[in-house]
Design a protein around this motif. Structure first.
Motif, mmCIF file in Angstrom:
data_model
loop_
_atom_site.group_PDB
_atom_site.id
_atom_site.type_symbol
_atom_site.label_atom_id
_atom_site.label_comp_id
_atom_site.label_asym_id
_atom_site.label_seq_id
_atom_site.Cartn_x
_atom_site.Cartn_y
_atom_site.Cartn_z
ATOM 1 N N GLY A 144 20.806 43.571 46.129
ATOM 2 C CA GLY A 144 19.796 43.423 44.632
ATOM 3 C C GLY A 144 21.193 44.403 43.842
ATOM 4 N N ALA A 145 21.361 43.441 42.433
ATOM 5 C CA ALA A 145 22.106 43.473 41.772
ATOM 6 C C ALA A 145 21.820 45.418 40.989
ATOM 7 N N PRO A 146 20.876 46.039 40.884
ATOM 8 C CA PRO A 146 20.290 47.338 40.657
ATOM 9 C C PRO A 146 20.719 48.456 41.218
ATOM 10 N N LEU A 147 20.887 47.500 42.526
ATOM 11 C CA LEU A 147 21.306 49.163 43.703
ATOM 12 C C LEU A 147 23.251 48.480 43.708
ATOM 13 N N LEU A 148 23.871 47.608 43.501
ATOM 14 C CA LEU A 148 24.646 47.438 42.848
ATOM 15 C C LEU A 148 25.717 48.360 42.094
ATOM 16 N N SER A 149 25.005 48.303 40.870
ATOM 17 C CA SER A 149 25.282 48.642 40.161
ATOM 18 C C SER A 149 24.807 50.758 40.367
ATOM 19 N N GLU A 150 24.505 51.549 41.409
ATOM 20 C CA GLU A 150 24.379 52.261 42.043
ATOM 21 C C GLU A 150 25.678 52.985 42.851
ATOM 22 N N VAL A 151 25.944 51.744 43.942
ATOM 23 C CA VAL A 151 27.108 51.920 44.351
ATOM 24 C C VAL A 151 28.261 52.166 43.860
ATOM 25 N N GLU A 152 27.842 51.312 42.325
ATOM 26 C CA GLU A 152 29.863 50.851 41.808
ATOM 27 C C GLU A 152 29.945 52.577 41.681
ATOM 28 N N LYS A 153 28.951 53.290 40.647
ATOM 29 C CA LYS A 153 29.584 54.893 40.662
ATOM 30 C C LYS A 153 29.685 55.290 42.083
ATOM 31 N N PHE A 154 30.182 55.246 43.198
ATOM 32 C CA PHE A 154 30.224 55.754 44.231
ATOM 33 C C PHE A 154 31.801 54.703 44.729
ATOM 34 N N LEU A 155 31.847 53.820 44.463
ATOM 35 C CA LEU A 155 32.950 52.790 44.751
ATOM 36 C C LEU A 155 34.356 53.543 43.207
ATOM 37 N N ASP A 156 34.358 53.948 42.644
ATOM 38 C CA ASP A 156 34.658 53.848 40.937
ATOM 39 C C ASP A 156 35.217 55.567 41.193
ATOM 40 N N THR A 157 34.503 55.826 42.070
ATOM 41 C CA THR A 157 35.241 57.162 42.070
ATOM 42 C C THR A 157 35.825 57.298 43.266
#
Length: 391
Positions: free
Chosen positions: A251-264
């Motif tokens: 789901g897109a909401p979970l991917l928004s949280e995943v994005e934080k990890f990937l960006d760092t």
């Protein structure tokens, strides 16, 4: 002082096994048979390498940052490909690209857990999943499998607590090779849904599944993206191991949280690998079919050779994708056996102790053979050497 994050887990098993080779020499007439790592040793096909070279030379974007969750064209193609493969509808915004499938797993775990939360892993487990949970401060709850290496959803149900956040499956399995039946995967999905958990399904080796048609129907379920987290890797399909390209569908909401990890961690996946994955999906379907046929033939060669070892007390526990998982007959733990095989048989494989918790004695009787880089002659030679053992 408390343990550091990395001290909380064990050494990387493949790297540890490679250290066993130090000081050991192998003759030309008895070369090392290395079946320790599940990774293609050949480069991508020439047409793909040429396309990558042209991209690197002619496109400035090959060398620049891109979107954290991956390039839109690759996400769209992945969504289409998943939809085709699983007879379902998947939208681009339900996908993300990562720097390898291990990063996909790590990012999802970071997005759904807190310290001292719990994740259920069937054993034998994929050791990198266990390592990340250790380093994240997440408790691994091991779910022993049966003699067929398949986990039982009802046994998993009994392990769920208020701290459980997910169940993680790997199919076709690493290290066991077994392909989880569709109804079993669905039963785990229903279990996760009933308890408000995430079901992580790592299908890194799905391109080498022996079955035809969708391997499961999870993508066809209403609101699948609230429960299912699908993990995938392009590394095996297109020989892109060095380019680190993995994927998530959820789901897109979970991917928004995943994005934080990937960006760092990496900011964005590498452009070369993403281009290669997209080009591969668009141009290499016939080539990949040939790769799958070759792997399935090598799997058949394992089956054909097994009676030679069965007579010596070996037992085949699981077979599929890149792996054969065996029980050995010797009066010694598998980690000691694996070390001795290097010098005494010229074989490098991984012991079952690397895939099992310390309290489970089954790992001491088991070994994993990653056979994908052996042709039929190489498989025959491997079995010759194993049959000749007399410890």
């Amino acid at each position: 002082m408390t343990l550091t994050r990395t001290a909380a887990t064990f050494a990387p098993p493949v790297m540890e096994a490679r250290r066993w080779l130090e000081g050991v020499t192998f003759s030309d007439d008895r070369p090392l048979i290395n079946v320790s790592q599940a990774a293609p040793v050949d480069p991508p096909p020439l047409a793909l390498r040429q396309a990558m070279a042209d991209f690197a030379i002619n496109q400035d974007a090959a060398h620049l940052y891109g979107p954290v969750l991956g390039n839109p064209d690759l996400r769209a193609e992945l969504a289409r490909e998943i939809g085709d493969h699983y007879a379902a509808e998947v939208r681009p915004e339900q996908t993300a690209i990562t720097s390898g499938c291990n990063q996909a797993f790590a990012s999802v775990i970071s997005a759904i857990t807190d310290q001292e939360d719990e994740v259920i892993l069937p054993t034998p487990w994929y050791f990198n999943h266990k390592m990340w949970l250790d380093m994240a401060g997440v408790k691994t709850v091991d779910l022993p499998t049966g003699s067929d290496l398949l986990p039982d959803p009802e046994q998993a149900r009994a392990l769920i607590t208020k701290r459980t956040r997910a169940i993680a499956l790997v199919t076709p399995n690493n290290p066991g090779g077994v392909e989880y039946p569709a109804d079993l995967v669905r039963a785990f999905y229903d279990l996760a849904q009933q308890h408000g958990l995430r079901l992580l399904v790592d299908e890194t080796y799905r391109d080498f599944d022996s079955r035809s048609g969708p391997p499961h129907a999870l993508f066809q379920q209403p609101d699948w993206d609230r429960t299912l987290v699908h993990l995938y890797s392009f590394s095996k399909a297109y020989r892109l191991t060095g380019h680190r390209v993995g994927a998530i569908a959820t789901g897109a909401p979970l991917l928004s949280e995943v994005e934080k990890f990937l960006d760092t961690v990496a900011i964005c996946p590498g452009q070369m690998g993403q281009f290669a994955a997209l080009w591969g999906m668009q141009n290499l379907s016939q080539w990949l079919a040939g790769e799958r046929a070759e792997i399935l033939d090598r799997r058949a060669a394992i089956t054909e050779n097994m009676p030679r070892l069965t007579d010596k007390g070996w037992r085949l526990l699981g077979l599929g994708a890149y792996f054969a998982y065996l029980e050995h007959p010797f009066d010694m733990p598998s980690d000691e056996l694996a070390r001795r095989l290097v010098s005494e048989a010229g074989i490098l494989l991984l012991p079952g102790t690397m895939f099992m918790p310390d309290h489970d004695p089954a790992g001491k009787r088991q070994v994993r053979i990653a056979f994908a880089n052996l042709d039929r002659a190489g498989i025959g030679l491997l079995f010759d050497r194993l049959k000749a053992l007399s410890f």
